[in-house]
Design a protein around this motif. Sequence first.
Motif, PDB file in Angstrom:
ATOM      1  N   THR A   1      -7.900  -8.084   8.888  1.00  0.00           N
ATOM      2  CA  THR A   1      -6.815  -8.253   9.854  1.00  0.00           C
ATOM      3  C   THR A   1      -6.266  -6.875  10.215  1.00  0.00           C
ATOM      4  O   THR A   1      -6.723  -5.861   9.702  1.00  0.00           O
ATOM      5  N   GLY A   2      -5.285  -6.847  11.107  1.00  0.00           N
ATOM      6  CA  GLY A   2      -4.568  -5.614  11.397  1.00  0.00           C
ATOM      7  C   GLY A   2      -4.660  -5.061  12.804  1.00  0.00           C
ATOM      8  O   GLY A   2      -3.654  -4.580  13.344  1.00  0.00           O
ATOM      9  N   PRO A   3      -5.848  -5.056  13.472  1.00  0.00           N
ATOM     10  CA  PRO A   3      -5.930  -4.416  14.790  1.00  0.00           C
ATOM     11  C   PRO A   3      -5.159  -5.196  15.859  1.00  0.00           C
ATOM     12  O   PRO A   3      -4.940  -6.408  15.720  1.00  0.00           O
ATOM     13  N   PRO A   4      -4.776  -4.538  16.940  1.00  0.00           N
ATOM     14  CA  PRO A   4      -4.162  -5.273  18.045  1.00  0.00           C
ATOM     15  C   PRO A   4      -5.168  -6.199  18.702  1.00  0.00           C
ATOM     16  O   PRO A   4      -6.375  -5.936  18.702  1.00  0.00           O
ATOM     17  N   ALA A   5      -4.671  -7.285  19.284  1.00  0.00           N
ATOM     18  CA  ALA A   5      -5.532  -8.207  20.018  1.00  0.00           C
ATOM     19  C   ALA A   5      -5.474  -7.964  21.518  1.00  0.00           C
ATOM     20  O   ALA A   5      -6.292  -8.487  22.258  1.00  0.00           O
ATOM     21  N   SER A   6      -4.510  -7.179  21.965  1.00  0.00           N
ATOM     22  CA  SER A   6      -4.320  -6.953  23.393  1.00  0.00           C
ATOM     23  C   SER A   6      -5.267  -5.878  23.922  1.00  0.00           C
ATOM     24  O   SER A   6      -5.994  -5.224  23.151  1.00  0.00           O
ATOM     25  N   GLN A   7      -5.242  -5.672  25.227  1.00  0.00           N
ATOM     26  CA  GLN A   7      -6.066  -4.647  25.867  1.00  0.00           C
ATOM     27  C   GLN A   7      -5.710  -3.243  25.396  1.00  0.00           C
ATOM     28  O   GLN A   7      -6.447  -2.292  25.656  1.00  0.00           O
ATOM     29  N   ALA A   8      -4.620  -3.105  24.656  1.00  0.00           N
ATOM     30  CA  ALA A   8      -4.248  -1.802  24.112  1.00  0.00           C
ATOM     31  C   ALA A   8      -5.351  -1.207  23.253  1.00  0.00           C
ATOM     32  O   ALA A   8      -5.368   0.013  23.020  1.00  0.00           O
ATOM     33  N   TYR A   9      -6.284  -2.030  22.771  1.00  0.00           N
ATOM     34  CA  TYR A   9      -7.350  -1.496  21.920  1.00  0.00           C
ATOM     35  C   TYR A   9      -8.177  -0.408  22.616  1.00  0.00           C
ATOM     36  O   TYR A   9      -8.839   0.379  21.954  1.00  0.00           O
TER      37      TYR A   9
ATOM     38  N   THR B   1      -1.547 -13.345  21.787  1.00  0.00           N
ATOM     39  CA  THR B   1      -0.694 -12.554  20.907  1.00  0.00           C
ATOM     40  C   THR B   1      -1.151 -11.104  20.949  1.00  0.00           C
ATOM     41  O   THR B   1      -2.351 -10.829  20.946  1.00  0.00           O
ATOM     42  N   ALA B   2      -0.212 -10.198  20.990  1.00  0.00           N
ATOM     43  CA  ALA B   2      -0.544  -8.779  21.124  1.00  0.00           C
ATOM     44  C   ALA B   2      -1.106  -8.193  19.837  1.00  0.00           C
ATOM     45  O   ALA B   2      -1.906  -7.256  19.872  1.00  0.00           O
ATOM     46  N   THR B   3      -0.710  -8.741  18.687  1.00  0.00           N
ATOM     47  CA  THR B   3      -1.080  -8.155  17.401  1.00  0.00           C
ATOM     48  C   THR B   3      -1.705  -9.206  16.493  1.00  0.00           C
ATOM     49  O   THR B   3      -1.646 -10.404  16.761  1.00  0.00           O
ATOM     50  N   THR B   4      -2.278  -8.733  15.404  1.00  0.00           N
ATOM     51  CA  THR B   4      -2.724  -9.608  14.318  1.00  0.00           C
ATOM     52  C   THR B   4      -1.865  -9.281  13.093  1.00  0.00           C
ATOM     53  O   THR B   4      -1.230  -8.224  13.039  1.00  0.00           O
ATOM     54  N   PRO B   5      -1.817 -10.171  12.090  1.00  0.00           N
ATOM     55  CA  PRO B   5      -1.002  -9.886  10.897  1.00  0.00           C
ATOM     56  C   PRO B   5      -1.406  -8.559  10.256  1.00  0.00           C
ATOM     57  O   PRO B   5      -2.580  -8.190  10.238  1.00  0.00           O
ATOM     58  N   ALA B   6      -0.426  -7.845   9.727  1.00  0.00           N
ATOM     59  CA  ALA B   6      -0.681  -6.534   9.117  1.00  0.00           C
ATOM     60  C   ALA B   6      -1.590  -6.666   7.901  1.00  0.00           C
ATOM     61  O   ALA B   6      -1.503  -7.633   7.133  1.00  0.00           O
ATOM     62  N   ALA B   7      -2.471  -5.683   7.752  1.00  0.00           N
ATOM     63  CA  ALA B   7      -3.375  -5.653   6.601  1.00  0.00           C
ATOM     64  C   ALA B   7      -2.593  -5.295   5.334  1.00  0.00           C
ATOM     65  O   ALA B   7      -1.632  -4.532   5.369  1.00  0.00           O
ATOM     66  N   LYS B   8      -3.047  -5.835   4.199  1.00  0.00           N
ATOM     67  CA  LYS B   8      -2.423  -5.532   2.919  1.00  0.00           C
ATOM     68  C   LYS B   8      -3.323  -4.694   2.014  1.00  0.00           C
ATOM     69  O   LYS B   8      -2.851  -4.096   1.049  1.00  0.00           O
ATOM     70  N   GLY B   9      -4.624  -4.671   2.307  1.00  0.00           N
ATOM     71  CA  GLY B   9      -5.562  -3.951   1.456  1.00  0.00           C
ATOM     72  C   GLY B   9      -6.345  -2.890   2.206  1.00  0.00           C
ATOM     73  O   GLY B   9      -6.427  -2.900   3.437  1.00  0.00           O
ATOM     74  N   GLU B  10      -6.945  -1.971   1.452  1.00  0.00           N
ATOM     75  CA  GLU B  10      -7.732  -0.878   2.020  1.00  0.00           C
ATOM     76  C   GLU B  10      -9.200  -1.288   2.138  1.00  0.00           C
ATOM     77  O   GLU B  10      -9.673  -2.206   1.465  1.00  0.00           O
ATOM     78  N   LEU B  11      -9.930  -0.573   3.002  1.00  0.00           N
ATOM     79  CA  LEU B  11     -11.365  -0.763   3.157  1.00  0.00           C
ATOM     80  C   LEU B  11     -12.058   0.582   3.053  1.00  0.00           C
ATOM     81  O   LEU B  11     -11.591   1.570   3.632  1.00  0.00           O
TER      82      LEU B  11
END
Length: 547
Positions: A524-532, A43-53
Motif C-alpha cells: 500500500t502507500g502510493p497515490p491513486a490519482s494522476q499525481a503519480y 480516492t486520491a490516496t491509498t492507506p499509508a504503509a506500515k512496513g519497509e520493503l
Amino acid sequence: MTTKRTAAALAALGALLACSACAGADNTALGGQPADAAKLRLTATTPAAKGELASADWLLEDEPDSLDLDTQGTSAGRVVLTNVCERLYQLQPDMTIEPFLAEKADNPDDTTLVLTVRDGVTFHDGSPLTADDVLWSLERHADPDMEQSDEFGNVASMRKTGPREITVRFKEPDALFTKALAGDAGIVWNKERVTEAGKEFGTPGQPDACSGPYALKSWKSGDSLTIEAYDDYWGEQPRTRQVVFRWAADSALVNALKTGAADGAYAESPNTAAALRTAKGLDQHYGPSTAALVLIPTARGGLKDPQVRRALSLALDRKGIADSGYGGLVQPWAAPVGSGAWGYEKGAFAAAQKKLDRYAPATPDADDLTEAKRLVKAAGTPTDPVVIGTDSSQGRTVVANAVRAALQRIGIKGRIKTVPTAQFEEFYSDPQARADIDVLVGDWYISKADPMGFYDNGLADSPNNWVGFASKDYDRTVQRALATLDDGERAELAMDVQRQFVSEAVWIPVAQVPSALILSDRLTGPPASQAYLYYPWAAHLGAKKGG
C-alpha cells in the motif's frame, strides 16, 4: 500543456476487450468482472504503509524512450523519473500544488513571481542544488526545441536576483505558470551533469542529474531499469529501498500481475484493470485524473454545423460505452476533461459538471432524442454519411459503433473509417490525414490540475480547434481566466468557458478515465490519482503490515 495519449497507450485502451457492440455486452470475457461506473469510487490516496520493503518489481506498459523529459516527455519515463527528479512546485495526491524546491514563492505584483530556492538540497552526485541550476533549468525548458517551451510563452524575463532567489516576470498575469512548475517545466537539473553528458543525457549508461528520493542505479536497454534510495536525500527516506522497472503490455502485463511476477503497475488502460478485477492477491485503487474520452469533430462535413454536433451529443449513449467498452471503469462524463483537473474549488466545479448533463446525458431519454431530431431538422439533415475515424482497437471500435448508432437514431448515416494505430496518431497532428473524416474517436489529458489548462483548445486560433469554432466572447473569457490569479474568480470564468465549449460541442465529451493503480494485496502507500506522473509515489510504497 494538453496532450493526447501515446501510440502504445492508444493501442492498449482497447486491446484486451472482447466485446464488439455497444449495448448488452459485458467484460467477463476479459477474465474480470464489469464494474458499475456510477458507483466507482475515486480516492486520491491509498492507506499509508506500515512496513519497509527491500525491493519492489514494477511494470510499465513500454520502455522509456529517454530519461530526458525535455526531449522525450513520455508517460513511461515520467513514471520512473518522478521518483528521481524534483520540481520547483509539487503536485499533491489530491491534485493541489505546493512550493517544493522553491520553498517559498511570492507575487509582489500580478506580473512578478519571486522563487526562493530551498537550501540544503544536494544532487545525487553530492553537489549542492543552487539558484544557478534553477535558472539554467528554466532556460533549458524554455528553449523552443524543448517539450515544455510552450509553458514559457508569456515569460518576459527570468533572472537570478539573490543568492537563493529567482525572479520571473510576465508579459501579462499568468495563472497557470506555477502549475506548470509542478510539471515537467519545473524540473531542476544538475547543470554540470547535463552539460557533461551532452546529447547522451537521458540514455542508458548515463547517470541522472536530479535531487529526488531515488537515484538511477542502472538501465539495461530492453530488459530493466532500477532506481535506488538516495542516502543523502534532504527529505524523508523512502520506505522501499529499490524499485526494478520492467515493461509489458496487454496480456503479458495482466499475466505478470496475476502470477505475482510484478508487485504493481499504474494501468494506462482501464481495460487492464477490468481484466484483473477478480484476480486473487491484487488490490485495485481508482483515483481522479484529467483524462477523458472525447469525440473531436472536423469542419469537413455535417458536423461543422453546431446544431448537428449538439444533436449527436444528446443522442450518444455514454453509459453504454462505459459498460460495454471499458468494463464500467470509465464514467459517463459531460465535460472534455476529467475531475482530476479540479485542483481548486472542487465543490463549485462538481456542481457545474452536473449542469452539463443537459448537453451530454449519460443515457439519452425520449426528450433528448426529440430535441436532437429537431436540431438536425433545423440544420437541414446532412445527406452525406458522417465519417468516424478510429483505429482497430476494440475500445475505439465500441465508441465508433456507438457514434454510428447515435447518428442513425437522429436520421443521419454514419460510416466508420478504421486505420492502423500508427496511422491513427497522424489524425491528431496532420490536417491532411484527417481530410476524409468528420469526427475522431479520441482521448486527451492535461498535465495541470486546472480546467483552464484544457479550454485553450477552443480558441479560434488553436490548432486543436478543428471544427472552426469562433467566438470573441469565448476567446476573451479564456484570456481573462488565464490572467486571473485568484482561484475563486478564475473558477467562475472557467465554468463559463466550460459551458460555452460543451454547449457548442466544440469537442463532444464521452467519459472520464480515472487513474488505475493495481497493487499486490500485501502492499500500500502510493497515490491513486494522476499525481503519480509528477509525485514521488515509490517513496510511499511499502508493506501493509509493520515488522
